[in-house]
Design an enzyme around this catalytic site. Structure first.
Site, short mmCIF file in Angstrom:
data_model
loop_
_atom_site.label_atom_id
_atom_site.label_comp_id
_atom_site.label_asym_id
_atom_site.label_seq_id
_atom_site.Cartn_x
_atom_site.Cartn_y
_atom_site.Cartn_z
N MET A 31 -3.14 -1.78 -6.43
CA MET A 31 -2.97 -0.52 -7.16
C MET A 31 -2.08 -0.74 -8.39
O MET A 31 -1.53 0.21 -8.95
CB MET A 31 -2.37 0.53 -6.24
N LEU A 34 2.23 -4.70 -10.56
CA LEU A 34 2.20 -5.98 -9.84
C LEU A 34 3.57 -6.64 -9.76
O LEU A 34 4.37 -6.56 -10.70
CB LEU A 34 1.20 -6.93 -10.51
N HIS A 35 3.84 -7.28 -8.63
CA HIS A 35 5.10 -7.98 -8.41
C HIS A 35 4.79 -9.32 -7.73
O HIS A 35 3.61 -9.68 -7.58
CB HIS A 35 6.05 -7.12 -7.56
N HIS A 38 2.09 -9.43 -4.94
CA HIS A 38 0.72 -9.52 -5.45
C HIS A 38 0.45 -10.94 -5.99
O HIS A 38 -0.63 -11.49 -5.80
CB HIS A 38 0.51 -8.53 -6.60
N GLN A 154 -3.23 -1.79 7.47
CA GLN A 154 -4.31 -1.82 6.47
C GLN A 154 -5.16 -3.09 6.65
O GLN A 154 -6.39 -3.03 6.61
CB GLN A 154 -3.72 -1.78 5.07
N VAL A 177 5.99 -11.28 0.99
CA VAL A 177 7.01 -11.83 0.09
C VAL A 177 8.19 -10.86 0.09
O VAL A 177 8.01 -9.64 -0.01
CB VAL A 177 6.45 -12.00 -1.34
N LEU A 185 8.87 -6.88 -0.90
CA LEU A 185 8.51 -6.42 -2.25
C LEU A 185 7.47 -5.31 -2.16
O LEU A 185 6.55 -5.38 -1.33
CB LEU A 185 7.94 -7.59 -3.06
N ARG A 188 6.77 0.46 -4.89
CA ARG A 188 7.61 1.66 -4.75
C ARG A 188 9.10 1.34 -4.83
O ARG A 188 9.91 2.24 -5.03
CB ARG A 188 7.30 2.37 -3.43
P1 AMP Z 1 -0.79 -2.42 -3.34
O1 AMP Z 1 -0.88 -2.64 -4.81
O2 AMP Z 1 0.56 -1.98 -2.87
O3 AMP Z 1 -1.92 -1.59 -2.80
O4 AMP Z 1 -0.97 -3.85 -2.69
C1 AMP Z 1 -2.08 -4.66 -2.99
C2 AMP Z 1 -2.11 -5.82 -2.03
O5 AMP Z 1 -0.90 -6.58 -2.16
C3 AMP Z 1 -2.18 -5.37 -0.57
O6 AMP Z 1 -3.08 -6.23 0.14
C4 AMP Z 1 -0.78 -5.52 -0.09
O7 AMP Z 1 -0.67 -5.75 1.30
C5 AMP Z 1 -0.31 -6.73 -0.89
N1 AMP Z 1 1.16 -6.73 -0.98
C6 AMP Z 1 1.96 -5.73 -1.41
N2 AMP Z 1 3.26 -6.08 -1.30
C7 AMP Z 1 3.28 -7.33 -0.78
C8 AMP Z 1 4.33 -8.24 -0.41
N3 AMP Z 1 5.61 -7.93 -0.56
N4 AMP Z 1 3.97 -9.44 0.09
C9 AMP Z 1 2.66 -9.77 0.24
N5 AMP Z 1 1.63 -8.96 -0.08
C10 AMP Z 1 1.94 -7.75 -0.58
#
Ligand code: AMP
Length: 285
Positions: A31, A34-35, A38, A154, A177, A185, A188
Site C-alpha cells: 500500500m 515503503l520502508h 517492504h 493476512q 523487519v 516496521l 503507520r
Molecule cells: P503494506 O504496505 O503494509 O500493506 O505491506 C505490504 C507487504 O509488506 C505485506 O505483505 C506486509 O506483510 C509486508 N510488510 C510490512 N511491514 C513489514 C515488515 N516490518 N517486515 C516484513 N514485511 C513487512
C-alpha cells in the site's frame, strides 16, 4: 532497463507479457509508504525473479475505519526512488477508479480464518484484502508473490486464497523487519509522536516474553496472555486490543501450547493501531 510506473491494468499486462520468456515474474503487493520491511520483500523478489512488479494501491475496501484510510500515508515519489534503487522493473500504481470502475457485484468472503485476531476487530477487513489480492493476482499473473510474516493472519488468508481458487502463483512469506528496539516496521509508525514511539515496542516485549515462556515449558494460554499483559505499560495512551495464541495454519485460539503456535497482538498507541506476532515453539527459543 529503468523502472517504469504504470497506472492501468492494460499497460501492466502489456509490459509484463513480453517479459514472461525471460523467467519468473515476481509480485510484491503493497500500500506504499515503503520502508525497509517492504525493501526486504523486494530484495528477495529481485534475487529470485527475472521481472519484479511492485503494486502500490491503498485499497479502500479493506479499511474498516474511514479515518484510517484518510490518514494512510502516501508517498509515490519516494516509493519510486526506493524501488528504482532496488532494481524493480515495474510499479503498478492504479487509481481506485481503475481497480473498482463499478461497485463490485462479487467479492471474496474469508471464513473462519478471519474469526479471531485482526479479523475479529476489523469487520470485513480480510474480505477486502482477499478480494484485492485476487484481483492483483489476475492482473499481474505473477509466478511468485511475496508477503510479510509481519501480517501473519493476512499471509495465512492469502495462502488459502491461492489454494482455494487454484491461483498459479507461489506465495512466499518473508520474515519481519524490525527497528533496533524491536518495533516491527510499519507505514503507520510514522504517525507516532516521539513519546508514543517510546511506548510502541511494548508489544514486541510482550511477544518476546511469551516466546521465552513457551520455550521454557509454560503451556497455559491464560498464563501466557497474563505475562504479555504485564509487559504493557500502565499508560492511558496505550491499550492492548487483543493478544492471542493461535494455531499457525487455521488461526484458531489454543488453550494449551503443546506444539508451535503464533502469538499475535494488536496495540493501540494513541490513535495508531500496531500489530505484531511471533512464532513460539515449545522447548525452543
Ligand atoms: P503494506 O504496505 O503494509 O500493506 O505491506 C505490504 C507487504 O509488506 C505485506 O505483505 C506486509 O506483510 C509486508 N510488510 C510490512 N511491514 C513489514 C515488515 N516490518 N517486515 C516484513 N514485511 C513487512
Amino acid at each position: 532497463m529503468a523502472l517504469q510506473i504504470v497506472e492501468t491494468i492494460a499497460a501492466l499486462r502489456a509490459r509484463v507479457s513480453p517479459r514472461r520468456s525471460n523467467g519468473p515474474i515476481g509480485l510484491v503487493p503493497t500500500m506504499g509508504a515503503l520502508h525497509d520491511g517492504h525493501a526486504r520483500l523486494i530484495r528477495q523478489a529481485r534475487a529470485e525473479c527475472a521481472t519484479v512488479v511492485v503494486s502500490i494501491f491503498v485499497n479502500p475496501i479493506q479499511f474498516d475505519r474511514p479515518e484510517d484510510l484518510e490518514r494512510y500515508p502516501r508517498s509515490l515519489e519516494t516509493d519510486a526512488a526506493l524501488c528504482e534503487s532496488l532494481g524493480v522493473d515495474l510499479i503498478f500504481a492504479p487509481s481506485v477508479a481503475e481497480m473498482y470502475p463499478v461497485p463490485l457485484a462479487c467479492r471474496v468472503e474469508v471464513g473462519r480464518l478471519a474469526d479471531h485476531l485482526c479479523g475479529r476487530f476489523r469487520p470485513g477487513h480480510f474480505n477486502g484484502v482477499a478480494t484485492v489480492v485476487l484481483k492483483l493476482f489476475e492482473i499481474a499473473q505473477a509466478d511468485r508473490s511475496y508477503f510479510g510474516e509481519k501480517d501473519a493472519q493476512q499471509l495465512a488468508v492469502v495462502r488459502r486464497l491461492v489454494s482455494d481458487f487454484n491461483v498459479p502463483t507461489m506465495v512466499i512469506g518473508v520474515p519481519t523487519v524490525r527497528e533496533l528496539d524491536g518495533l516491527a516496521l510499519s507505514s503507520r509508525n510514522q504517525r507516532l509522536s516521539a513519546e508514543e514511539r517510546q511506548l510502541a515496542p511494548a508489544l514486541f516485549h510482550a511477544l518476546q516474553k511469551v516466546q521465552r515462556a513457551v520455550a521454557d515449558g509454560v503451556t497455559s494460554a491464560a498464563d501466557l496472555k497474563q505475562l504479555a499483559a504485564g509487559e504493557i505499560p500502565a499508560d492511558s495512551r496505550v491499550r492492548l486490543e487483543y493478544f492471542e495464541l493461535v494455531d499457525p495454519v487455521d488461526f484458531q485460539p489454543v488453550d494449551r501450547v503443546t506444539s508451535p503456535v503464533v502469538a499475535a497482538g494488536a496495540l493501540w498507541v494513541g490513535t495508531t493501531r500496531l500489530i505484531d506476532n511471533m512464532r513460539c515453539v515449545p522447548g525452543q527459543s
